[in-house]
Write a protein that holds these residues in place. Structure first.
Motif, mmCIF file in Angstrom:
data_model
loop_
_atom_site.group_PDB
_atom_site.id
_atom_site.type_symbol
_atom_site.label_atom_id
_atom_site.label_comp_id
_atom_site.label_asym_id
_atom_site.label_seq_id
_atom_site.Cartn_x
_atom_site.Cartn_y
_atom_site.Cartn_z
ATOM 1 N N GLY A 1 -0.190 2.653 -3.428
ATOM 2 C CA GLY A 1 0.815 3.707 -3.445
ATOM 3 C C GLY A 1 1.191 4.073 -2.027
ATOM 4 O O GLY A 1 0.333 4.498 -1.241
ATOM 5 N N MET B 1 3.758 0.801 -5.451
ATOM 6 C CA MET B 1 4.439 2.014 -5.901
ATOM 7 C C MET B 1 4.834 2.796 -4.655
ATOM 8 O O MET B 1 4.078 2.829 -3.673
ATOM 9 C CB MET B 1 3.539 2.849 -6.808
ATOM 10 C CG MET B 1 3.040 2.113 -8.036
ATOM 11 S SD MET B 1 2.000 3.152 -9.113
ATOM 12 C CE MET B 1 3.238 4.257 -9.821
ATOM 13 N N TYR C 1 6.760 6.421 -2.957
ATOM 14 C CA TYR C 1 7.357 7.760 -3.105
ATOM 15 C C TYR C 1 8.031 8.150 -1.804
ATOM 16 O O TYR C 1 7.400 8.165 -0.739
ATOM 17 C CB TYR C 1 6.300 8.803 -3.457
ATOM 18 C CG TYR C 1 6.838 10.219 -3.361
ATOM 19 C CD1 TYR C 1 7.700 10.718 -4.335
ATOM 20 C CD2 TYR C 1 6.514 11.034 -2.276
ATOM 21 C CE1 TYR C 1 8.231 11.989 -4.238
ATOM 22 C CE2 TYR C 1 7.031 12.318 -2.175
ATOM 23 C CZ TYR C 1 7.893 12.786 -3.152
ATOM 24 O OH TYR C 1 8.412 14.051 -3.053
ATOM 25 N N SER D 1 8.496 5.939 -7.530
ATOM 26 C CA SER D 1 7.545 6.705 -8.331
ATOM 27 C C SER D 1 7.555 8.176 -7.955
ATOM 28 O O SER D 1 7.947 8.553 -6.850
ATOM 29 C CB SER D 1 6.124 6.156 -8.136
ATOM 30 O OG SER D 1 6.075 4.760 -8.331
ATOM 31 N N THR D 2 7.093 8.992 -8.879
ATOM 32 C CA THR D 2 6.818 10.386 -8.570
ATOM 33 C C THR D 2 5.449 10.446 -7.892
ATOM 34 O O THR D 2 4.652 9.499 -7.984
ATOM 35 C CB THR D 2 6.790 11.242 -9.837
ATOM 36 O OG1 THR D 2 5.699 10.797 -10.684
ATOM 37 C CG2 THR D 2 8.114 11.131 -10.606
ATOM 38 N N ASP E 1 2.648 10.083 -10.670
ATOM 39 C CA ASP E 1 2.438 8.722 -11.172
ATOM 40 C C ASP E 1 1.783 7.837 -10.118
ATOM 41 O O ASP E 1 0.900 7.031 -10.430
ATOM 42 C CB ASP E 1 3.774 8.106 -11.602
ATOM 43 C CG ASP E 1 4.263 8.656 -12.934
ATOM 44 O OD1 ASP E 1 3.447 9.265 -13.657
ATOM 45 O OD2 ASP E 1 5.451 8.492 -13.236
ATOM 46 N N LEU E 2 2.225 7.991 -8.880
ATOM 47 C CA LEU E 2 1.671 7.180 -7.796
ATOM 48 C C LEU E 2 0.182 7.448 -7.628
ATOM 49 O O LEU E 2 -0.629 6.514 -7.541
ATOM 50 C CB LEU E 2 2.431 7.457 -6.505
ATOM 51 C CG LEU E 2 2.043 6.643 -5.262
ATOM 52 C CD1 LEU E 2 3.262 6.438 -4.371
ATOM 53 C CD2 LEU E 2 0.950 7.341 -4.450
#
Length: 313
Positions: free
Chosen positions: A173, A196, A198, A215-216, A219-220
């Motif tokens: 992430g 992922m 953000y 991604s939010t 979620d990440l």
């Protein structure tokens, strides 16, 4: 007519000659120099180039009154310059986005590998003698074997630390998808990782073109095996990585920060590590540098002692 250039960055002879064709150069060394002295020594230049020197409103106003027309701060993010003061005086600001991006990217991926392979723990254990056998007079005197492998016995790193992991197939992430975050994503994709990302200011369609999943934060954090931070310090990001962030991460997840310490609440990170809410962290930046010595609630052998606990990655 040549422009008057004041510069705080040393140039090679070749670079100096090139610049000298267009500018009368005033170069100053700023080691331990106060802002007031910096202001006085560079005043009267039409172009000024700084690096880590601070230039606040008073300094900028004086420079502007004495002919400053262009200020360059040779950092990726010009945090040492009062942007508003320059704007108010109508002076453009130049800087160097992505200046050391490649170096930071390589170091970031290196930290991922170090944590997963437990390289730092093994190195400390070897250095402190934890993984050394009995003393031998002649280390070159040994019996040739087709295969040499460490037994799974007491004192073996396999038993104390567990096996290391691989980047291959994991999810990373990336928080902050700028010049550095985007390059980290590219390398991680080469390791066959799921990426992922953000960044509310970066177009989602371009993330998708890179093969990253927009991604939010929630979620990440919930789905990443490794969370890598690449945020600047702003009013919005300062201290934004807190208990809530770490509570959402996997217990087996790793946290890496090669951006700025100020975006993370120090107490929250320490708590997450001590309470084993996350499996580990690697930092290139601290809230005070050099980092100060302090007492610890853990034994000094905490990096490789089995009593510290092992997280299976």
């Amino acid at each position: 007519m040549k422009k008057k250039l004041g510069i705080c960055i040393p140039l090679s002879d070749e670079e100096y000659k090139k610049v000298e064709e267009y500018c009368d150069i005033t170069y100053i060394e700023t080691n331990d120099m106060s802002e007031e002295d910096l202001c006085d020594k560079l005043s009267g230049n039409e172009i000024i180039v700084t690096m880590g020197e601070y230039a606040g409103k008073t300094t900028i106003d004086k420079w502007a009154d004495n002919g400053l027309g262009f200020l360059i701060n040779a950092r990726g993010t010009p945090t040492m310059v009062d942007w508003q003061a320059l704007h108010d005086r109508g002076i453009p600001l130049g800087h160097c986005p992505g200046r050391n991006a490649v170096a930071v990217v390589e170091f970031t991926v290196g930290l991922m590998i170090m944590l997963l392979k437990k390289i730092n723990q093994a190195m400390i254990g070897m250095h402190d003698g934890y993984y050394l056998g009995e003393e031998k007079d002649n280390v070159f005197d040994y019996i040739e074997k087709k295969d040499v492998n460490w037994n799974y016995d007491e004192g073996s790193p396999y038993m104390t630390m567990g096996f290391g992991g691989e980047l291959y197939g994991r999810t990373v992430g990336i928080v902050g998808y700028g010049a550095i975050g985007r390059k980290v994503a590219k390398i991680c994709k080469a390791f066959n990782m799921t990426v992922m990302a953000y960044d509310p200011y970066f177009p989602k369609e371009k993330m998708e073109e890179d093969g990253a999943i927009p991604s939010t934060v929630e979620d990440l954090l919930k789905n990443s095996d490794i969370v890598s931070i690449h945020l600047p310090v702003t009013e919005e990001t300062r201290g934004s990585i807190d208990d809530e962030w770490f509570n959402m991460m996997k217990p087996s997840a790793l946290f890496i920060n090669t951006a700025r310490a100020a975006v993370v609440k120090q107490e929250a990170l320490v708590k997450a590590l001590e309470e084993e809410k996350i499996a580990g962290a690697a930092l290139d930046v601290f809230w005070e540098e050099p980092i100060k010595k302090s007492s610890s609630s853990k034994d000094e052998k905490r990096y490789y002692d089995p009593s510290y606990g092992i997280v299976d990655l």
